[in-house]
Motif scaffolding. Structure first.
Motif, PDB file in Angstrom:
ATOM      1  N   PRO A  43     -35.787 -25.010   0.228  1.00 31.26           N
ATOM      2  CA  PRO A  43     -36.379 -25.282   1.554  1.00 31.26           C
ATOM      3  C   PRO A  43     -37.113 -26.611   1.655  1.00 31.26           C
ATOM      4  CG  PRO A  43     -37.594 -23.549   0.388  1.00 31.26           C
ATOM      5  CD  PRO A  43     -36.335 -23.778  -0.379  1.00 31.26           C
ATOM      6  N   THR A  44     -37.656 -27.131   0.532  1.00 30.28           N
ATOM      7  CA  THR A  44     -38.476 -28.345   0.637  1.00 30.28           C
ATOM      8  C   THR A  44     -38.131 -29.421  -0.396  1.00 30.28           C
ATOM      9  OG1 THR A  44     -40.203 -27.428  -0.810  1.00 30.28           O
ATOM     10  CG2 THR A  44     -40.427 -27.038   1.562  1.00 30.28           C
ATOM     11  N   ARG A  45     -37.125 -29.190  -1.234  1.00 35.18           N
ATOM     12  CA  ARG A  45     -36.790 -30.152  -2.284  1.00 35.18           C
ATOM     13  C   ARG A  45     -35.287 -30.412  -2.306  1.00 35.18           C
ATOM     14  NH1 ARG A  45     -41.139 -30.911  -5.503  1.00 35.18           N
ATOM     15  NH2 ARG A  45     -39.856 -31.945  -7.079  1.00 35.18           N
ATOM     16  N   LYS A  46     -34.884 -31.512  -2.936  1.00 40.07           N
ATOM     17  CA  LYS A  46     -33.467 -31.811  -3.104  1.00 40.07           C
ATOM     18  C   LYS A  46     -33.223 -32.339  -4.513  1.00 40.07           C
ATOM     19  CE  LYS A  46     -32.480 -32.298   1.773  1.00 40.07           C
ATOM     20  NZ  LYS A  46     -31.820 -33.039   2.870  1.00 40.07           N
ATOM     21  N   VAL A  47     -31.964 -32.290  -4.913  1.00 42.46           N
ATOM     22  CA  VAL A  47     -31.563 -32.638  -6.276  1.00 42.46           C
ATOM     23  C   VAL A  47     -31.044 -34.069  -6.319  1.00 42.46           C
ATOM     24  CG1 VAL A  47     -29.746 -32.189  -7.990  1.00 42.46           C
ATOM     25  CG2 VAL A  47     -31.128 -30.301  -7.111  1.00 42.46           C
ATOM     26  N   ILE A  48     -31.252 -34.723  -7.455  1.00 43.27           N
ATOM     27  CA  ILE A  48     -30.543 -35.959  -7.774  1.00 43.27           C
ATOM     28  C   ILE A  48     -29.877 -35.757  -9.129  1.00 43.27           C
ATOM     29  CG2 ILE A  48     -30.683 -38.441  -8.156  1.00 43.27           C
ATOM     30  CD1 ILE A  48     -33.214 -38.500  -6.487  1.00 43.27           C
ATOM     31  N   PHE A  49     -28.554 -35.835  -9.142  1.00 39.72           N
ATOM     32  CA  PHE A  49     -27.797 -35.726 -10.383  1.00 39.72           C
ATOM     33  C   PHE A  49     -27.661 -37.110 -11.012  1.00 39.72           C
ATOM     34  CE2 PHE A  49     -26.183 -32.105  -7.854  1.00 39.72           C
ATOM     35  CZ  PHE A  49     -26.399 -31.071  -8.753  1.00 39.72           C
ATOM     36  N   LEU A  50     -27.790 -37.160 -12.335  1.00 37.47           N
ATOM     37  CA  LEU A  50     -27.779 -38.445 -13.038  1.00 37.47           C
ATOM     38  C   LEU A  50     -26.418 -38.824 -13.598  1.00 37.47           C
ATOM     39  CD1 LEU A  50     -31.203 -38.242 -14.908  1.00 37.47           C
ATOM     40  CD2 LEU A  50     -30.660 -39.237 -12.705  1.00 37.47           C
ATOM     41  N   GLY A  51     -25.355 -38.175 -13.130  1.00 37.02           N
ATOM     42  CA  GLY A  51     -24.008 -38.526 -13.565  1.00 37.02           C
ATOM     43  C   GLY A  51     -23.563 -37.743 -14.784  1.00 37.02           C
ATOM     44  N   ASP A  52     -22.304 -38.004 -15.213  1.00 38.67           N
ATOM     45  CA  ASP A  52     -21.676 -37.272 -16.312  1.00 38.67           C
ATOM     46  C   ASP A  52     -21.645 -35.780 -16.022  1.00 38.67           C
ATOM     47  OD1 ASP A  52     -21.197 -39.630 -17.587  1.00 38.67           O
ATOM     48  OD2 ASP A  52     -22.322 -39.166 -19.406  1.00 38.67           O
ATOM     49  N   ILE A  53     -21.063 -35.429 -14.898  1.00 40.23           N
ATOM     50  CA  ILE A  53     -20.839 -34.026 -14.542  1.00 40.23           C
ATOM     51  C   ILE A  53     -19.672 -33.465 -15.345  1.00 40.23           C
ATOM     52  CG2 ILE A  53     -20.301 -32.440 -12.645  1.00 40.23           C
ATOM     53  CD1 ILE A  53     -23.009 -33.751 -12.342  1.00 40.23           C
ATOM     54  N   ILE A  54     -18.706 -34.321 -15.689  1.00 39.67           N
ATOM     55  CA  ILE A  54     -17.450 -33.856 -16.282  1.00 39.67           C
ATOM     56  C   ILE A  54     -17.415 -34.046 -17.798  1.00 39.67           C
ATOM     57  CG2 ILE A  54     -16.184 -34.293 -14.160  1.00 39.67           C
ATOM     58  CD1 ILE A  54     -15.035 -36.830 -15.567  1.00 39.67           C
ATOM     59  N   ASP A  55     -16.291 -33.578 -18.381  1.00 42.92           N
ATOM     60  CA  ASP A  55     -15.909 -33.745 -19.792  1.00 42.92           C
ATOM     61  C   ASP A  55     -16.691 -32.821 -20.725  1.00 42.92           C
ATOM     62  OD1 ASP A  55     -14.024 -35.607 -19.076  1.00 42.92           O
ATOM     63  OD2 ASP A  55     -15.199 -37.352 -19.671  1.00 42.92           O
ATOM     64  N   ARG A  56     -15.973 -32.376 -21.735  1.00 39.47           N
ATOM     65  CA  ARG A  56     -16.501 -31.656 -22.897  1.00 39.47           C
ATOM     66  C   ARG A  56     -16.796 -30.174 -22.669  1.00 39.47           C
ATOM     67  NH1 ARG A  56     -19.726 -36.735 -24.048  1.00 39.47           N
ATOM     68  NH2 ARG A  56     -18.619 -37.738 -25.766  1.00 39.47           N
ATOM     69  N   GLY A  57     -17.376 -29.781 -21.552  1.00 37.64           N
ATOM     70  CA  GLY A  57     -17.888 -28.429 -21.395  1.00 37.64           C
ATOM     71  C   GLY A  57     -16.854 -27.413 -20.970  1.00 37.64           C
ATOM     72  N   PRO A  58     -17.239 -26.128 -20.936  1.00 37.38           N
ATOM     73  CA  PRO A  58     -16.300 -25.038 -20.671  1.00 37.38           C
ATOM     74  C   PRO A  58     -16.043 -24.765 -19.193  1.00 37.38           C
ATOM     75  CG  PRO A  58     -18.445 -24.140 -21.191  1.00 37.38           C
ATOM     76  CD  PRO A  58     -18.553 -25.626 -21.362  1.00 37.38           C
ATOM     77  N   ARG A  59     -16.901 -25.260 -18.286  1.00 40.46           N
ATOM     78  CA  ARG A  59     -16.719 -24.988 -16.854  1.00 40.46           C
ATOM     79  C   ARG A  59     -16.884 -26.284 -16.054  1.00 40.46           C
ATOM     80  NH1 ARG A  59     -19.247 -19.785 -18.109  1.00 40.46           N
ATOM     81  NH2 ARG A  59     -17.827 -18.111 -17.509  1.00 40.46           N
ATOM     82  N   ILE A  60     -15.988 -27.209 -16.297  1.00 39.06           N
ATOM     83  CA  ILE A  60     -16.061 -28.513 -15.652  1.00 39.06           C
ATOM     84  C   ILE A  60     -15.798 -28.395 -14.165  1.00 39.06           C
ATOM     85  CG2 ILE A  60     -15.017 -30.818 -15.568  1.00 39.06           C
ATOM     86  CD1 ILE A  60     -14.434 -30.370 -18.638  1.00 39.06           C
ATOM     87  N   ARG A  61     -14.787 -27.637 -13.778  1.00 37.29           N
ATOM     88  CA  ARG A  61     -14.481 -27.486 -12.339  1.00 37.29           C
ATOM     89  C   ARG A  61     -15.663 -26.862 -11.606  1.00 37.29           C
ATOM     90  NH1 ARG A  61     -10.544 -23.614 -11.952  1.00 37.29           N
ATOM     91  NH2 ARG A  61     -10.540 -23.969  -9.691  1.00 37.29           N
ATOM     92  N   LEU A  62     -16.284 -25.874 -12.206  1.00 36.88           N
ATOM     93  CA  LEU A  62     -17.429 -25.242 -11.562  1.00 36.88           C
ATOM     94  C   LEU A  62     -18.571 -26.245 -11.418  1.00 36.88           C
ATOM     95  CD1 LEU A  62     -18.917 -22.791 -10.423  1.00 36.88           C
ATOM     96  CD2 LEU A  62     -19.530 -22.169 -12.781  1.00 36.88           C
ATOM     97  N   ALA A  63     -18.833 -27.027 -12.452  1.00 35.25           N
ATOM     98  CA  ALA A  63     -19.903 -28.024 -12.378  1.00 35.25           C
ATOM     99  C   ALA A  63     -19.639 -29.019 -11.257  1.00 35.25           C
ATOM    100  CB  ALA A  63     -20.028 -28.748 -13.719  1.00 35.25           C
ATOM    101  N   VAL A  64     -18.407 -29.497 -11.149  1.00 36.18           N
ATOM    102  CA  VAL A  64     -18.053 -30.436 -10.083  1.00 36.18           C
ATOM    103  C   VAL A  64     -18.195 -29.782  -8.721  1.00 36.18           C
ATOM    104  CG1 VAL A  64     -16.148 -31.761  -9.074  1.00 36.18           C
ATOM    105  CG2 VAL A  64     -16.573 -31.872 -11.534  1.00 36.18           C
ATOM    106  N   GLN A  65     -17.741 -28.552  -8.602  1.00 34.65           N
ATOM    107  CA  GLN A  65     -17.838 -27.864  -7.311  1.00 34.65           C
ATOM    108  C   GLN A  65     -19.281 -27.662  -6.890  1.00 34.65           C
ATOM    109  OE1 GLN A  65     -15.536 -24.273  -7.753  1.00 34.65           O
ATOM    110  NE2 GLN A  65     -13.601 -25.379  -7.934  1.00 34.65           N
ATOM    111  N   LEU A  66     -20.140 -27.263  -7.820  1.00 36.83           N
ATOM    112  CA  LEU A  66     -21.547 -27.047  -7.478  1.00 36.83           C
ATOM    113  C   LEU A  66     -22.215 -28.343  -7.052  1.00 36.83           C
ATOM    114  CD1 LEU A  66     -22.658 -24.645 -10.372  1.00 36.83           C
ATOM    115  CD2 LEU A  66     -22.231 -24.030  -7.983  1.00 36.83           C
ATOM    116  N   ALA A  67     -22.027 -29.397  -7.845  1.00 32.89           N
ATOM    117  CA  ALA A  67     -22.689 -30.667  -7.547  1.00 32.89           C
ATOM    118  C   ALA A  67     -22.125 -31.306  -6.288  1.00 32.89           C
ATOM    119  CB  ALA A  67     -22.550 -31.618  -8.736  1.00 32.89           C
TER     120      ALA A  67
END
Length: 358
Positions: A43-67
């Motif tokens: 309700p009062t805050r927002k996110v800033i992602f610092l990059g490197d959402i992809i590669d290496r992990g087990p749920r890359i598509r989910l991470a991209v979809q969420l971000a």
């Protein structure tokens, strides 16, 4: 894409996700975000992602979809990491080069490069349209952010994936005021003597120093390296040990090796009088800590069973380690936290890497 409106209370900056989609959802819920109309919101805050959402992990598509859903809904901002840049270059056909030299892709498909992106391409193998959209999203990511204070008496902040080199950033933003590159810039970036190469190399990969001839680092991620990562906030560095910033130790007695005049000239400097700066990229370990009063690195090796880390920024000019929030990633799958608001179908449909729940 919905227009971004500054939050009322502050930003939650999140370090390198690297495909840990379930862990990202758990961190968002820990921070008080809830799914509304399919998107995590606060309700009062927002996110800033610092990059490197992809590669290496087990749920890359989910991470991209969420971000990406948060960014598209105006609930988050993001900067490009070196892994998003690498993916763009890996998947772009190169233009003909002067002199007739032929190159198939902007980033060559060597065994090393194939290994880095393999998990991402495997997880998108049966979702080509989704991968194409992810690549289009990567191209819309700015390389850096410089945000004003949210209220009088507060501080603004700066965000970049790896390194804020002030003169280079200023020149880049004069040419590209929104911080986003275009196709010409991307293609130019493979030329090592180009402005585009210097910008993308410094801002997404950071400052590096070459190791002496014949010296190598056999890194914990399985790669052999002939350079090492450095930080850029030592006022008067003298030795390699004054600037090294990576989990791998320097071989032998290299930490005591004196920096040459040329090496010193090539190192940028971010002083304590500058606004708070947030970084990812550097594979930190242990409990989150501040390397300088106005600098926070939020990459704590989540995909290597470390922590996915956020910093809750509310306008303070001097950062406070008490504002770190994190979700640990134990090696044992049964001990890893599971988000409460994502459906079991969503998690099971995006479970990879032998069912690892990250």
């Amino acid at each position: 894409m919905q227009a971004f409106v500054a939050p009322q209370d502050g930003y939650d900056l999140i370090g390198d996700v690297h495909g840990c989609g379930a862990t990202l959802a758990t961190l968002l819920e820990t921070l008080g975000y809830h799914i509304v109309d399919g998107v995590y919101r606060h309700p009062t805050r927002k996110v800033i992602f610092l990059g490197d959402i992809i590669d290496r992990g087990p749920r890359i598509r989910l991470a991209v979809q969420l971000a990406s859903s948060m960014v598209n809904a105006g609930e988050a901002l993001i900067v490009m990491g070196n892994h998003e840049y690498n993916a763009l270059a890996y998947c772009r056909r190169a233009r003909p080069r002067a002199g007739g030299e032929h190159r198939d892709f902007l980033r060559s498909h060597t065994s090393r490069h194939n290994r880095i992106i393999r998990e991402t391409l495997d997880q998108y193998q049966h979702h080509p349209d989704e991968w194409d959209e992810a690549l289009r999203w990567f191209m819309r990511m700015p390389l850096c952010l410089e945000l004003p204070p949210l209220a009088p008496g507060q501080s603004g902040l700066r965000v970049v994936h790896a390194c804020w080199d002030e003169p280079l950033v200023r020149t880049f933003l004069e040419r590209y005021p929104d911080g986003c590159i275009d196709e010409d810039f991307l293609h130019e970036s493979i030329e090592h003597d180009s402005f585009a190469y210097r910008v993308l190399d410094r801002m997404t990969r950071g400052a590096n120093l070459r190791l002496p001839e014949g010296v190598e680092i056999h890194s914990g991620d399985g790669f052999t390296r002939r350079s090492f990562r450095t930080h850029f906030w030592a006022r008067e560095p003298r030795t390699y040990g004054d600037v090294v910033f990576q989990p791998d130790n320097l071989p032998g007695e290299l930490e005591s090796r004196w920096l040459s005049e040329q090496e010193l000239a090539n190192l940028p400097y971010y002083g304590p009088e500058q606004p708070p700066l947030f970084l990812g990229h550097y594979w930190c370990e242990g409990l989150p800590a501040l390397p300088a009063p106005n600098i926070a690195c939020l990459d704590y090796s989540a995909v290597k069973f470390g922590r996915l880390v956020a910093y809750r920024f509310s306008g303070e000019a001097t950062l406070d380690a008490a504002n770190f929030v994190w979700v640990p990633v134990p090696r044992e799958p049964s001990r890893r936290p599971v988000p409460e608001e994502l459906s079991r179908d969503t998690l099971s449909n995006q479970s990879f890497a032998n069912g690892a729940s990250q």
